[in-house]
Design a protein around this motif. Structure first.
Motif, PDB file in Angstrom:
ATOM      1  N   LYS A   1      -7.154   5.897  -4.703  1.00 46.08           N
ATOM      2  CA  LYS A   1      -5.953   5.498  -3.925  1.00 46.08           C
ATOM      3  C   LYS A   1      -5.168   4.392  -4.996  1.00 46.08           C
ATOM      4  CE  LYS A   1      -7.317   7.484  -0.089  1.00 46.08           C
ATOM      5  NZ  LYS A   1      -6.828   8.804   0.122  1.00 46.08           N
ATOM      6  N   PRO A   2      -3.854   4.739  -5.112  1.00 42.28           N
ATOM      7  CA  PRO A   2      -3.141   3.579  -6.383  1.00 42.28           C
ATOM      8  C   PRO A   2      -2.568   2.327  -5.521  1.00 42.28           C
ATOM      9  CG  PRO A   2      -1.807   5.454  -5.583  1.00 42.28           C
ATOM     10  CD  PRO A   2      -3.328   5.860  -4.955  1.00 42.28           C
ATOM     11  N   LEU A   3      -2.560   1.327  -6.182  1.00 47.25           N
ATOM     12  CA  LEU A   3      -2.142   0.208  -5.723  1.00 47.25           C
ATOM     13  C   LEU A   3      -1.309  -0.393  -6.787  1.00 47.25           C
ATOM     14  CD1 LEU A   3      -5.513  -1.215  -4.154  1.00 47.25           C
ATOM     15  CD2 LEU A   3      -3.722  -0.099  -2.713  1.00 47.25           C
TER      16      LEU A   3
ATOM     17  N   ASN B   1      -2.568 -10.746 -12.772  1.00 48.63           N
ATOM     18  CA  ASN B   1      -2.941 -11.912 -13.630  1.00 48.63           C
ATOM     19  C   ASN B   1      -1.638 -13.050 -13.724  1.00 48.63           C
ATOM     20  OD1 ASN B   1      -0.924 -10.743 -14.974  1.00 48.63           O
ATOM     21  ND2 ASN B   1      -2.011  -9.716 -16.886  1.00 48.63           N
ATOM     22  N   GLY B   2      -0.734 -12.950 -12.739  1.00 44.86           N
ATOM     23  CA  GLY B   2       0.123 -14.035 -12.564  1.00 44.86           C
ATOM     24  C   GLY B   2       1.252 -14.226 -13.693  1.00 44.86           C
ATOM     25  N   ASP B   3       1.550 -12.947 -14.557  1.00 48.21           N
ATOM     26  CA  ASP B   3       2.432 -12.764 -15.580  1.00 48.21           C
ATOM     27  C   ASP B   3       3.814 -12.606 -15.072  1.00 48.21           C
ATOM     28  OD1 ASP B   3       2.428 -10.356 -15.137  1.00 48.21           O
ATOM     29  OD2 ASP B   3       1.572  -9.879 -17.354  1.00 48.21           O
ATOM     30  N   GLY B   4       4.103 -12.300 -13.973  1.00 46.22           N
ATOM     31  CA  GLY B   4       5.380 -11.994 -13.587  1.00 46.22           C
ATOM     32  C   GLY B   4       5.507 -10.297 -13.486  1.00 46.22           C
ATOM     33  N   ARG B   5       4.611  -9.674 -14.290  1.00 45.90           N
ATOM     34  CA  ARG B   5       4.728  -8.246 -14.160  1.00 45.90           C
ATOM     35  C   ARG B   5       3.905  -7.394 -13.292  1.00 45.90           C
ATOM     36  NH1 ARG B   5       3.531  -6.022 -19.885  1.00 45.90           N
ATOM     37  NH2 ARG B   5       1.874  -7.344 -19.508  1.00 45.90           N
ATOM     38  N   ASP B   6       4.122  -6.418 -12.691  1.00 48.07           N
ATOM     39  CA  ASP B   6       3.304  -5.733 -11.475  1.00 48.07           C
ATOM     40  C   ASP B   6       2.447  -4.609 -12.643  1.00 48.07           C
ATOM     41  OD1 ASP B   6       3.826  -6.877  -9.237  1.00 48.07           O
ATOM     42  OD2 ASP B   6       5.625  -5.500  -8.900  1.00 48.07           O
ATOM     43  N   GLU B   7       1.141  -4.432 -12.242  1.00 46.88           N
ATOM     44  CA  GLU B   7       0.288  -3.739 -12.917  1.00 46.88           C
ATOM     45  C   GLU B   7      -0.385  -2.755 -11.984  1.00 46.88           C
ATOM     46  OE1 GLU B   7       0.485  -7.649 -14.843  1.00 46.88           O
ATOM     47  OE2 GLU B   7      -0.903  -7.437 -13.068  1.00 46.88           O
ATOM     48  N   PRO B   8      -0.865  -1.671 -12.572  1.00 42.99           N
ATOM     49  CA  PRO B   8      -1.629  -0.627 -11.480  1.00 42.99           C
ATOM     50  C   PRO B   8      -2.880  -1.126 -11.309  1.00 42.99           C
ATOM     51  CG  PRO B   8      -0.728   0.238 -13.770  1.00 42.99           C
ATOM     52  CD  PRO B   8      -0.674  -1.136 -13.834  1.00 42.99           C
ATOM     53  N   GLY B   9      -3.432  -0.559 -10.291  1.00 36.98           N
ATOM     54  CA  GLY B   9      -4.703  -0.758  -9.496  1.00 36.98           C
ATOM     55  C   GLY B   9      -5.200   0.485  -8.900  1.00 36.98           C
TER      56      GLY B   9
ATOM     57  N   LEU C   1       0.912  -1.003   0.077  1.00 41.26           N
ATOM     58  CA  LEU C   1      -0.089   0.069  -0.206  1.00 41.26           C
ATOM     59  C   LEU C   1       0.839   1.295   0.018  1.00 41.26           C
ATOM     60  CD1 LEU C   1      -2.490   1.620   0.659  1.00 41.26           C
ATOM     61  CD2 LEU C   1      -2.179   1.349   2.985  1.00 41.26           C
ATOM     62  N   PHE C   2       0.589   2.183  -0.861  1.00 38.88           N
ATOM     63  CA  PHE C   2       1.482   3.382  -1.144  1.00 38.88           C
ATOM     64  C   PHE C   2       0.845   4.652  -0.528  1.00 38.88           C
ATOM     65  CE2 PHE C   2       3.071   0.369  -4.243  1.00 38.88           C
ATOM     66  CZ  PHE C   2       4.110   0.342  -3.934  1.00 38.88           C
ATOM     67  N   SER C   3      -0.661   4.656  -0.578  1.00 39.10           N
ATOM     68  CA  SER C   3      -1.296   5.812  -0.562  1.00 39.10           C
ATOM     69  C   SER C   3      -1.594   6.250   1.081  1.00 39.10           C
ATOM     70  CB  SER C   3      -2.512   5.845  -1.375  1.00 39.10           C
ATOM     71  OG  SER C   3      -3.419   4.698  -0.870  1.00 39.10           O
TER      72      SER C   3
END
Length: 276
Positions: free
Chosen positions: A209-211, A216-224, A5-7
């Protein structure tokens, strides 16, 4: 996989140690209508209760609720031992200390790391690609990310303009955590790729609030995003690709703090909330 959590960064209040006792709370829930009543004159120290789900599509907590941390601490998550998945942490802005745990049973922190300066915001990430997350700090006045290695050494990178919300994630799937910032007024994620270039993604509405997580388990992090008005999580399944694909889930109540992590070690991030 590093997720956190960043926000929710709280800068005022009295320093507190991590809660030593687990408070009574329901082990699962499918709705959040019954929110614990708050005292008429609450003290500065309140205990966090965590409700985490291993299913990104379910509104029910799958991990028994537990107490960990107090206000004015900042709840975080990461893979602290390099085994399994992510687990909780709490950062005390008054003491500039991280309290890390490898379990979901509450109690006191297993590892304490003092790091950062007054006014810094906590960050975490796998800075060297060894599968274990470490801590760090973001200095808002300069836009500087300072990454702390396990041996105590540090490296720094400045990105974005001062006083943005810091982000960290593995944007390209190389196993190493990169940095980014969220421009809340423009609802835009600015992500710094390993080659120094920037990918900007407009997503959601301003001041949600950004997350960050691997949805999807592809090894890359995505915005939320988390919309605090209706306690809804939004997951950008398409990551940093131009075409947007989104899933969402209502989870928690207004006033709860959002947190995400790979709680069961299946390489996919899911939602949780922290209530106080």
């Amino acid at each position: 996989m590093r997720t956190q959590l960043f926000s929710q960064v709280i800068t005022a209040g009295v320093a507190a140690a991590v809660a030593a006792a687990v408070i009574a709370a329901p082990t699962v829930f499918s709705n959040f209508a019954a929110k614990p009543a708050k005292a008429a004159a609450p003290t500065a120290i309140c205990t966090f209760t965590w409700y985490l789900s291993n299913s990104r599509t379910s509104g029910t907590a799958t991990i028994p609720a537990f107490a960990y941390g107090n206000t004015p601490m900042v709840p975080l998550a990461g893979n602290w031992d390099g085994a399994g998945g992510d687990s909780p942490a709490a950062y005390s802005p008054d003491e500039r200390k991280f309290f890390l745990t490898n379990s979901f049973t509450g109690g006191v922190g297993e590892t304490t790391i003092a790091f950062g300066n007054v006014g810094d915001r906590p960050i975490t990430g796998d800075w060297n690609g060894d599968g274990t997350d470490e801590v760090g700090a973001y200095t808002p006045s300069t836009g500087t990310f300072t990454k702390r290695a396990a041996d105590g050494s540090t490296t720094s990178v400045t990105f974005g303009t001062p006083y943005q919300l810091p982000l960290t994630g593995d944007w390209n799937g190389d196993g190493i955590t990169d940095v980014g910032v969220y421009r809340a007024s423009a609802a835009t994620f600015d992500l710094r790729l390993p080659d120094g270039t920037t990918r900007s993604i407009h997503y959601g509405d301003p001041y949600w609030k950004p997350l960050i997580g691997d949805w999807n388990g592809d090894g890359r992090d995505e915005p939320g995003l988390f919309n605090p008005a209706n306690a809804t999580f939004y997951f950008r399944m398409s990551g940093i690709d131009p075409t947007e694909t989104t899933e969402s889930i209502r989870y928690g109540d207004t006033g709860d703090l959002p947190v995400v992590g790979d709680w069961d070690g299946n390489k996919t991030s899911s939602q949780g909330i922290v209530r106080y």
